[in-house]
Scaffold this motif. Structure first.
Motif, mmCIF file in Angstrom:
data_model
loop_
_atom_site.group_PDB
_atom_site.id
_atom_site.type_symbol
_atom_site.label_atom_id
_atom_site.label_comp_id
_atom_site.label_asym_id
_atom_site.label_seq_id
_atom_site.Cartn_x
_atom_site.Cartn_y
_atom_site.Cartn_z
ATOM 1 N N LEU A 1 11.966 -21.842 -36.387
ATOM 2 C CA LEU A 1 12.303 -23.425 -36.515
ATOM 3 C C LEU A 1 11.511 -24.054 -37.005
ATOM 4 C CD1 LEU A 1 14.770 -25.167 -35.127
ATOM 5 C CD2 LEU A 1 13.044 -25.050 -33.124
ATOM 6 N N TYR B 1 17.689 -30.242 -24.323
ATOM 7 C CA TYR B 1 17.245 -29.973 -25.403
ATOM 8 C C TYR B 1 15.573 -29.899 -25.557
ATOM 9 C CZ TYR B 1 21.980 -31.001 -27.357
ATOM 10 O OH TYR B 1 23.341 -31.012 -27.754
ATOM 11 N N ASN C 1 18.358 -29.469 -35.299
ATOM 12 C CA ASN C 1 17.657 -28.277 -35.122
ATOM 13 C C ASN C 1 17.049 -28.620 -33.643
ATOM 14 O OD1 ASN C 1 17.115 -27.425 -38.210
ATOM 15 N ND2 ASN C 1 16.822 -29.707 -38.018
ATOM 16 N N ARG D 1 13.368 -15.107 -26.518
ATOM 17 C CA ARG D 1 13.965 -15.795 -27.612
ATOM 18 C C ARG D 1 13.202 -16.947 -28.153
ATOM 19 N NH1 ARG D 1 18.378 -20.405 -26.276
ATOM 20 N NH2 ARG D 1 16.298 -21.449 -25.956
ATOM 21 N N ASP D 2 12.773 -17.690 -27.230
ATOM 22 C CA ASP D 2 11.614 -18.820 -27.975
ATOM 23 C C ASP D 2 10.464 -18.389 -28.754
ATOM 24 O OD1 ASP D 2 13.979 -20.176 -26.742
ATOM 25 O OD2 ASP D 2 12.413 -21.501 -25.453
ATOM 26 N N TYR E 1 20.439 -22.218 -29.507
ATOM 27 C CA TYR E 1 19.334 -22.296 -30.524
ATOM 28 C C TYR E 1 20.091 -22.455 -31.914
ATOM 29 C CZ TYR E 1 16.054 -20.321 -34.208
ATOM 30 O OH TYR E 1 15.286 -20.021 -35.261
ATOM 31 N N LYS F 1 19.552 -24.308 -35.837
ATOM 32 C CA LYS F 1 18.508 -24.926 -37.075
ATOM 33 C C LYS F 1 19.418 -24.940 -38.276
ATOM 34 C CE LYS F 1 16.441 -20.396 -38.927
ATOM 35 N NZ LYS F 1 17.203 -19.486 -37.806
ATOM 36 N N CYS G 1 19.658 -12.725 -30.926
ATOM 37 C CA CYS G 1 19.915 -13.187 -29.537
ATOM 38 C C CYS G 1 21.068 -12.507 -28.783
ATOM 39 C CB CYS G 1 20.778 -14.575 -29.587
ATOM 40 S SG CYS G 1 19.552 -15.971 -30.242
ATOM 41 N N ASP H 1 20.445 -14.454 -36.857
ATOM 42 C CA ASP H 1 19.771 -14.891 -35.246
ATOM 43 C C ASP H 1 20.685 -14.652 -34.269
ATOM 44 O OD1 ASP H 1 17.857 -15.769 -37.027
ATOM 45 O OD2 ASP H 1 18.225 -17.969 -36.707
ATOM 46 N N PHE I 1 16.091 -26.087 -29.834
ATOM 47 C CA PHE I 1 16.491 -25.020 -28.536
ATOM 48 C C PHE I 1 17.198 -25.670 -27.431
ATOM 49 C CE2 PHE I 1 12.478 -22.723 -29.951
ATOM 50 C CZ PHE I 1 13.188 -21.607 -30.259
#
Length: 401
Positions: free
Chosen positions: A339, A172, A268, A331-332, A286, A288, A302, A298, A270
């Motif tokens: 987030l 994580y 929450n 993605r991040d 991912y 949240k 993805c 989302d 990643f």
């Protein structure tokens, strides 16, 4: 042998399987559920998600189930309210709240029609690993028979408590513990013409019109209040709704048609989303708080990001490891601002005066209100909208008025 095995066939897994199968890859998608079936979910399709379904050729099937369009969004802060339609995306104007019994079945069927092999009531018990790389899955089919399947890539689309993520030890990061707990129920005779969100400080109440002339009515509380809430769920739920008199009258006059459901322990984070022979998509990688009701949107984003990268790896355009690393970077980069925004909103802490002033300025301008809803639905980048220059523009326009 399969090119890709997708574990989990809901809003992240089924589109991943469908898109890869449409590109000519041999895909197996498995899920422990049998479809149609329900799942805990806010089940809101923001406008970008609606536009994605149109692009995939699936929107008409979804809308045939009869969900009403949400003609407006309203976020009520007591002293003021931000209200109006969200901005259109690719010609689509309205969000919809679609029951997961409908949406997930459409997506699973589309994956099968694209050529993916779909196995329902299949429980994955473990992964096959050779020389440090994942090469397949082992599980039991609906008869209980132990089955082994091999593949070039295993995709974990199996949600928050992902078996695949646990098996590969995915770590994580950007992690915040659960901030809220939510109870919701379906009512007849409560629906309005759009989404209603009431911010009550220590509680939030949300109304989504959905299929079958029903409304989904949510009440959220901070996790610190969850223990008290669950000792008298009915009383606490209705007490929160009673703080919105118009809605309370509608709920009291309406008819609850299904049992109340609860969500709790929704952290929450990643997760590390790729490694030798594996990748994660959707809530598995991912997750949240549901306060933005953006989980389905989302998942669609993805799925498209992952399938683009996986396709390039499977076709040899670039090494699979590099392709998957690019997926995680993209993605991040897209989701980290969302987030951060989510954890701010879900904390249910008194906002600083400057944030209150900004929200009030937005509420006073219908065009600005629409742009603000674009942030919440993901069509306007968070960083762009909340940049110092843009905030200064909003405040200056408010002062001029």
């Amino acid at each position: 042998m399969f090119d890709v095995i997708v574990v989990g066939a809901r809003v992240a897994g089924a589109p991943t399987a469908m898109l890869l199968a449409r590109q000519g890859h041999r895909v197996l998608v498995v899920d422990r559920a049998q479809f149609p079936s329900d799942v805990i979910s806010t089940h809101l399709l923001h406008v970008p998600a609606v536009a994605t379904l149109r692009r995939w050729g699936l929107l008409e099937r979804v809308l045939a189930s009869g969900p009403p369009p949400h003609e407006f969004f309203r976020m009520d802060f007591g002293a003021f309210a931000i209200a109006g339609p969200p901005p259109a995306v690719d010609g689509e104007r309205y969000p919809y709240c679609v029951r997961r019994t409908v949406l997930d079945k459409v997506l699973v069927d589309a994956a099968a029609e694209a050529g993916a092999e779909v196995r329902e009531r299949f429980t994955v018990e473990g992964l096959l690993v050779e020389d440090g790389a994942v090469v397949g899955i082992q599980g039991r089919d609906q008869s209980g028979t132990l089955v082994t399947e091999r593949t070039r890539l295993v995709v974990g689309a199996d949600g928050l408590r992902s078996t695949v993520a646990r098996a590969v030890g995915a770590g994580y990061y950007h992690e915040t513990p659960a901030l809220t707990a939510t109870y919701y129920a379906y009512y007849r005779g409560v629906s309005g013409r759009g989404t209603e969100i009431y911010n009550l400080g220590d509680r939030a109440v949300v109304v989504f019109p959905t299929n079958d002339d029903l409304a989904c009515v949510f009440v959220a509380c901070p996790t610190k209040d969850f223990g008290r809430f669950r000792t008298d769920v009915e009383g606490e739920y209705l007490a929160a709704i009673d703080r919105v008199p118009d809605l309370a009258a509608r709920v009291r006059a309406g008819e609850r048609v299904e049992r109340m459901r609860a969500t709790a322990d929704l952290p929450n984070f990643f997760r590390t989303a790729c490694g030798p022979g594996w990748a994660l998509v959707g809530d598995a990688g991912y997750h949240k708080d549901p306060c933005l009701a953006a989980g389905i949107m989302d998942a669609f984003i993805c799925a498209e990001l992952l399938t683009e990268s996986v396709h390039s790896g499977l076709t040899g355009d670039r090494p699979m490891a590099a392709a998957l690393a690019d997926y995680v970077t993209r993605r991040d980069g897209w989701f980290l601002p969302y987030l951060d925004l989510t954890t701010q909103l879900a904390a249910m802490e008194p906002p600083p005066p400057e944030r209150v002033a900004l929200l009030a300025a937005i509420a006073a301008d219908p065009a600005e209100s629409s742009r603000f809803f674009g942030v919440l639905q993901g069509s306007t980048p968070v960083g762009e909208y909340l940049s110092p220059d843009n905030v200064q523009r909003i405040m200056a326009a408010a002062a001029a008025r």
